[in-house]
Structure formats: C-alpha cells, structure tokens
Design an enzyme around this catalytic site. Structure first.
Site, mmCIF file in Angstrom:
data_model
loop_
_atom_site.group_PDB
_atom_site.id
_atom_site.type_symbol
_atom_site.label_atom_id
_atom_site.label_comp_id
_atom_site.label_asym_id
_atom_site.label_seq_id
_atom_site.Cartn_x
_atom_site.Cartn_y
_atom_site.Cartn_z
ATOM 1 N N ASN A 36 3.664 13.606 -10.834
ATOM 2 C CA ASN A 36 4.694 12.571 -10.981
ATOM 3 C C ASN A 36 4.175 11.245 -10.435
ATOM 4 O O ASN A 36 4.911 10.459 -9.833
ATOM 5 C CB ASN A 36 5.975 12.987 -10.238
ATOM 6 C CG ASN A 36 7.145 12.059 -10.553
ATOM 7 O OD1 ASN A 36 7.181 11.445 -11.617
ATOM 8 N ND2 ASN A 36 8.071 11.920 -9.616
ATOM 9 N N SER A 127 15.726 15.577 3.161
ATOM 10 C CA SER A 127 16.617 14.619 2.495
ATOM 11 C C SER A 127 18.041 14.759 3.013
ATOM 12 O O SER A 127 18.471 15.844 3.397
ATOM 13 C CB SER A 127 16.596 14.890 0.980
ATOM 14 O OG SER A 127 17.687 14.254 0.345
ATOM 15 N N TYR A 152 17.169 21.104 -6.339
ATOM 16 C CA TYR A 152 16.298 20.184 -5.570
ATOM 17 C C TYR A 152 16.765 20.150 -4.116
ATOM 18 O O TYR A 152 15.977 20.344 -3.193
ATOM 19 C CB TYR A 152 16.347 18.769 -6.176
ATOM 20 C CG TYR A 152 15.958 17.701 -5.180
ATOM 21 C CD1 TYR A 152 16.946 16.979 -4.503
ATOM 22 C CD2 TYR A 152 14.631 17.455 -4.871
ATOM 23 C CE1 TYR A 152 16.602 16.033 -3.555
ATOM 24 C CE2 TYR A 152 14.284 16.506 -3.928
ATOM 25 C CZ TYR A 152 15.281 15.797 -3.274
ATOM 26 O OH TYR A 152 14.935 14.866 -2.321
ATOM 27 N N LYS A 156 15.076 21.565 -0.237
ATOM 28 C CA LYS A 156 14.952 20.821 1.028
ATOM 29 C C LYS A 156 15.593 21.606 2.171
ATOM 30 O O LYS A 156 15.013 21.734 3.249
ATOM 31 C CB LYS A 156 15.592 19.432 0.903
ATOM 32 C CG LYS A 156 14.881 18.506 -0.059
ATOM 33 C CD LYS A 156 13.415 18.331 0.304
ATOM 34 C CE LYS A 156 12.675 17.396 -0.633
ATOM 35 N NZ LYS A 156 11.237 17.319 -0.300
ATOM 36 N N ASN A 182 18.420 7.003 1.231
ATOM 37 C CA ASN A 182 17.969 6.608 -0.101
ATOM 38 C C ASN A 182 16.822 5.609 -0.014
ATOM 39 O O ASN A 182 17.058 4.425 0.213
ATOM 40 C CB ASN A 182 19.150 6.029 -0.888
ATOM 41 C CG ASN A 182 20.090 7.123 -1.343
ATOM 42 O OD1 ASN A 182 20.604 7.903 -0.529
ATOM 43 N ND2 ASN A 182 20.307 7.218 -2.641
HETATM 44 C C1 WQD Z 1 22.712 6.411 -5.846
HETATM 45 C C2 WQD Z 1 24.094 5.991 -6.338
HETATM 46 C C3 WQD Z 1 24.761 7.165 -8.310
HETATM 47 C C4 WQD Z 1 21.965 5.474 -11.161
HETATM 48 C C5 WQD Z 1 19.046 11.163 -4.802
HETATM 49 C C6 WQD Z 1 18.696 12.435 -4.063
HETATM 50 C C7 WQD Z 1 18.077 12.097 -2.727
HETATM 51 C C8 WQD Z 1 16.887 11.250 -2.975
HETATM 52 C C9 WQD Z 1 17.330 9.943 -3.657
HETATM 53 C C10 WQD Z 1 14.694 11.763 -3.735
HETATM 54 C C11 WQD Z 1 24.927 7.183 -6.802
HETATM 55 C C12 WQD Z 1 24.652 5.667 -8.575
HETATM 56 C C13 WQD Z 1 22.621 5.754 -9.983
HETATM 57 C C14 WQD Z 1 22.650 4.790 -12.209
HETATM 58 C C15 WQD Z 1 24.628 4.709 -10.833
HETATM 59 N N1 WQD Z 1 15.974 11.977 -3.778
HETATM 60 N N2 WQD Z 1 23.934 5.374 -9.828
HETATM 61 N N3 WQD Z 1 23.961 4.430 -11.991
HETATM 62 O O1 WQD Z 1 21.699 10.546 -6.015
HETATM 63 O O2 WQD Z 1 22.152 9.195 -3.885
HETATM 64 O O3 WQD Z 1 20.046 10.494 -4.089
HETATM 65 O O4 WQD Z 1 17.929 10.303 -4.918
HETATM 66 O O5 WQD Z 1 14.071 11.145 -2.939
HETATM 67 O O6 WQD Z 1 17.687 13.294 -2.084
HETATM 68 O O7 WQD Z 1 19.887 13.173 -3.810
HETATM 69 O O8 WQD Z 1 20.349 8.457 -5.468
HETATM 70 O O9 WQD Z 1 19.800 6.371 -6.646
HETATM 71 O O10 WQD Z 1 20.314 8.470 -8.030
HETATM 72 O O11 WQD Z 1 22.168 7.280 -6.843
HETATM 73 O O12 WQD Z 1 25.820 4.384 -10.669
HETATM 74 O O13 WQD Z 1 22.101 4.507 -13.321
HETATM 75 O O14 WQD Z 1 23.917 5.164 -7.491
HETATM 76 O O15 WQD Z 1 25.882 7.715 -8.990
HETATM 77 O O16 WQD Z 1 26.285 6.932 -6.481
HETATM 78 P P1 WQD Z 1 21.194 9.705 -4.899
HETATM 79 P P2 WQD Z 1 20.593 7.633 -6.818
#
Ligand code: WQD
Length: 350
Positions: A36, A127, A152, A156, A182
């Site tokens: 990746n 995480s 996933y 963790k 995040n």
């Molecule tokens: C953040 C917020 C989405 C995209 C995950 C994993 C965590 C880590 C980081 C790897 C949420 C919203 C997102 C979009 C949106 N993994 N969103 N529109 O899900 O909090 O964390 O990624 O390192 O372990 O759980 O991160 O950035 O995907 O989402 O509204 O197009 O942004 O719904 O509320 P998340 P995310």
C-alpha cells in the site's frame, strides 16, 4: 541503536523514519513489501534527510523468508516499530480473512523473531478504533475497549492482546501499544505525505483530492449526529506529531527500566473537531470553496471520539505542536505537489 521500522514506506512509517533520522543518531532499516505504498517514498526520505534508508521488500507473513532474508542478514536489532498492516476499514469488512491473515500473522512472526533474536523493545501501531463508541469523552487509556465495528479494528485490539501476553513471558522485554487517533497532514517540506492507493477513505485526503478534481464528490457522511453541527467528531492529530511521539517512545523504552513490561498510550491532540469544521478549515487555508453534499451516515462510524492525552504528555514528554489548520495547510501543500507531479506526467500509485 539499530531500529527496524516495518511499513517504512507508508504514511506514518515514513514520517517516523524522517523524525528518527533528524532527531537521533539511531540507525534505521525498513521492511515494506509496497502493498500500500511505493519505493519512491525512500527517495522522498532521502531528499528531506539526506540519508538513504535500506528497505527489505519482504512479506511479514512469510516467517522463513523473514528470518533468512532479514534477521539473518542485518545483525543485531535493538527495537522494532511495527506499522506494517492493512488499514482500510471498509475493505476489511469485505475481506476479513485477508486482514486477519496479514495483520495478525505479520505481528506473530515478528514476535517469534523477537524471541529468537532476543530483541528488547517493540512498539505496536494501534488505533483509537479499539474504544468503539465510548460514552465517556475524551477517552483515556483506562476507558474500556469495545468490540470494534470492523475486522481492521479487531486486528488492532487482538494485536494489543497478543503483544501484552507476549510481554509477560519475556524478562527484560518491553512493549508499547500506541493508539493513534486520526493521523492527518504532511511533512512541513511538502514533499512527503499520504498517498493512499486508489480512492481514499479518510476525510482529509478526500477533501484535498476533491479540491484538485481527482475525485468528483465530497459527501459528508451524516449530519444528524448529536453534536453541535450534526456531523461526527474526531481527534485529528498531525502525522509529524505522531512521528515524534515514536522517537520519544523509543527513548522512553531505552531509559525507563520500568517494572511494567507493557503499556499503552493515546496519541491524540486532545481536541475534538467535526467534519464540517475540517471542511471550513480547508476553505480558510486554501481559499477554495468546497461544494460538498450531505449523505447518509457511514456504517461503522462512531459519533464522537477524542483523546485525553495526558499520559503520553506526562510519561513521554510529548507535546503535540500542530493545530488542525497546520495539518490542513500541510496536506494541501502536499496535494499541490502531487498535482504538479501528475500534470508533469509522473506516475503516481495513488
Ligand atoms: C473521519 C470522519 C467520516 C470521508 C479511520 C480508522 C482509524 C484510522 C483512521 C487508519 C468520519 C467522515 C470521511 C468522507 C466523511 N485508520 N468522512 N466523508 O473512520 O474516523 O478512522 O481512519 O489509520 O483507525 O478507524 O477516519 O477519515 O475515514 O473519517 O464525512 O468522504 O470523516 O464519516 O466521521 P475514521 P475517516
């Protein structure tokens, strides 16, 4: 010390290597099979630090190869920082066996090598997803973990358990699980950052790619949460702050002959920020207007989570120094660098 960074070509791994090379005299070697990421990341690390890190393109799930091609070749390893894992939440729901096989077998093989080659320190990339939909916010390291929503997240939670159980059996060994919130942003130089393969899942790369016309929609996943503006709240922490926490964790393990052979730290900014606040911060930093749409909630999302980071601040001496605006600005600078590369016909694996 000589430190093995697995996943060294990845987003957090590459930023951590840069910080180790710039802040310490430790030697770094990497294992990354580019599942990746891309080899060009090591060119970017060399451009920033002036140092060329040797990478071994090895699949961590292949134990015999790992011993023969790496540990029998490189001499003594003092510590391991283990980033290498598959991390797309949605993909893990579609392909659970791939995620359990890769993420858990990779960790188990590394711990078998810790045993065999008598390696003293191990830092595991965990995480905040292990907290699930915690009622108590901000979460501390004592907040009960919950059954994660995705395979996933489960890799963790189970990974932490494997490490803590292993640590109990090894006198003189010390392990840490670092729970990232995040990670966002890019190196201040603008020449290294996140380049996810295919369409990004995470909010900030979606925003910067949408603003650059790489993707055609920016959907806010739900605005009916019980939050001030109705959108979900997260703790966005600059990747360079995360990287520096790893340098401090290596020093912590080296200096603290603590009675604890295992510990856990939250790596978050301590501030909760909503999706709409991220979008507004991007518009303020870039001067671009984002024509986003509101869509339904995304399966598996939690309403709100942000960190109480006091333990890492007190024990590691970690002081996160970047704000969400700094992170957004650096992410946009990196995206504009990528836009230039793309315009000049450079092939990007993203
Ligand atoms: C953040 C917020 C989405 C995209 C995950 C994993 C965590 C880590 C980081 C790897 C949420 C919203 C997102 C979009 C949106 N993994 N969103 N529109 O899900 O909090 O964390 O990624 O390192 O372990 O759980 O991160 O950035 O995907 O989402 O509204 O197009 O942004 O719904 O509320 P998340 P995310």
């Amino acid at each position: 010390m000589k430190i093995l960074v697995t996943g060294g070509a990845g987003y957090i791994g590459s930023h951590t290597i840069i910080d180790i090379l710039e802040q310490t005299n430790h030697e770094v070697v990497s294992i990354d099979n580019f599942s990746n990421s891309e080899p060009a990341t090591f060119d970017r690390i060399a451009e920033i630090t002036g140092k060329r890190v040797k990478n071994y393109d090895i699949d961590l799930t292949k134990y015999a190869t790992l011993k023969r091609e790496f540990f029998n070749q490189v001499g003594k390893i003092d510590g391991i920082i283990h980033f290498a894992a598959l991390k797309a939440v949605g993909e893990s729901v579609e392909k659970p066996v791939k995620y359990y096989q890769n993420n858990l077998n990779g960790l188990i093989n590394l711990l078998k090598c810790v045993e065999k080659y008598n390696i003293k320190h191990f830092i595991f990339s965990s995480s905040c997803t292990v907290y699930g939909n915690a009622k108590e916010q901000p979460v501390t390291e004592d907040t009960p973990t919950q059954i994660p929503e995705s395979p996933y997240g489960y890799t963790k939670l189970v990974g932490e358990k494997i490490l803590s159980d292993f640590a109990k059996t090894k006198h003189g060994f010390k392990g840490l699980s670092l729970r990232y919130f995040n990670p966002v942003g890019a190196h201040i130089s603008g020449v290294n950052g996140e380049l996810p393969k295919g369409r990004p899942n995470n909010l900030v790369p979606v925003v910067t790619q949408f603003a650059s016309g790489w993707i055609d929609r920016l959907v806010v996943h739900g605005n009916d949460y019980n939050t001030p503006d109705g959108t979900a709240i997260r703790d966005y922490i600059h990747v360079s702050d995360i990287a520096h926490a790893h340098v401090l964790a290596v020093e912590y393990l080296d200096k603290h002959d603590t009675e604890k052979n295992y510990d856990v730290f939250n790596l978050g900014s301590g501030t909760g920020v909503s999706v709409l606040e991220v979008i507004k911060a991007f518009e303020a930093e870039s001067g671009e207007r984002l024509n986003y749409t509101i869509g339904p909630r995304r399966a598996g999302d939690v309403e709100k989570i942000f960190a109480n980071n006091r333990k890492a601040v007190d024990a590691l001496g970690w002081i996160p120094k970047y704000t969400i605006n700094d992170a957004i600005r650096s992410a946009w600078k990196w995206q504009q660098h990528l836009n230039t590369l793309k315009r000049d016909g450079k092939v990007l694996h993203g």
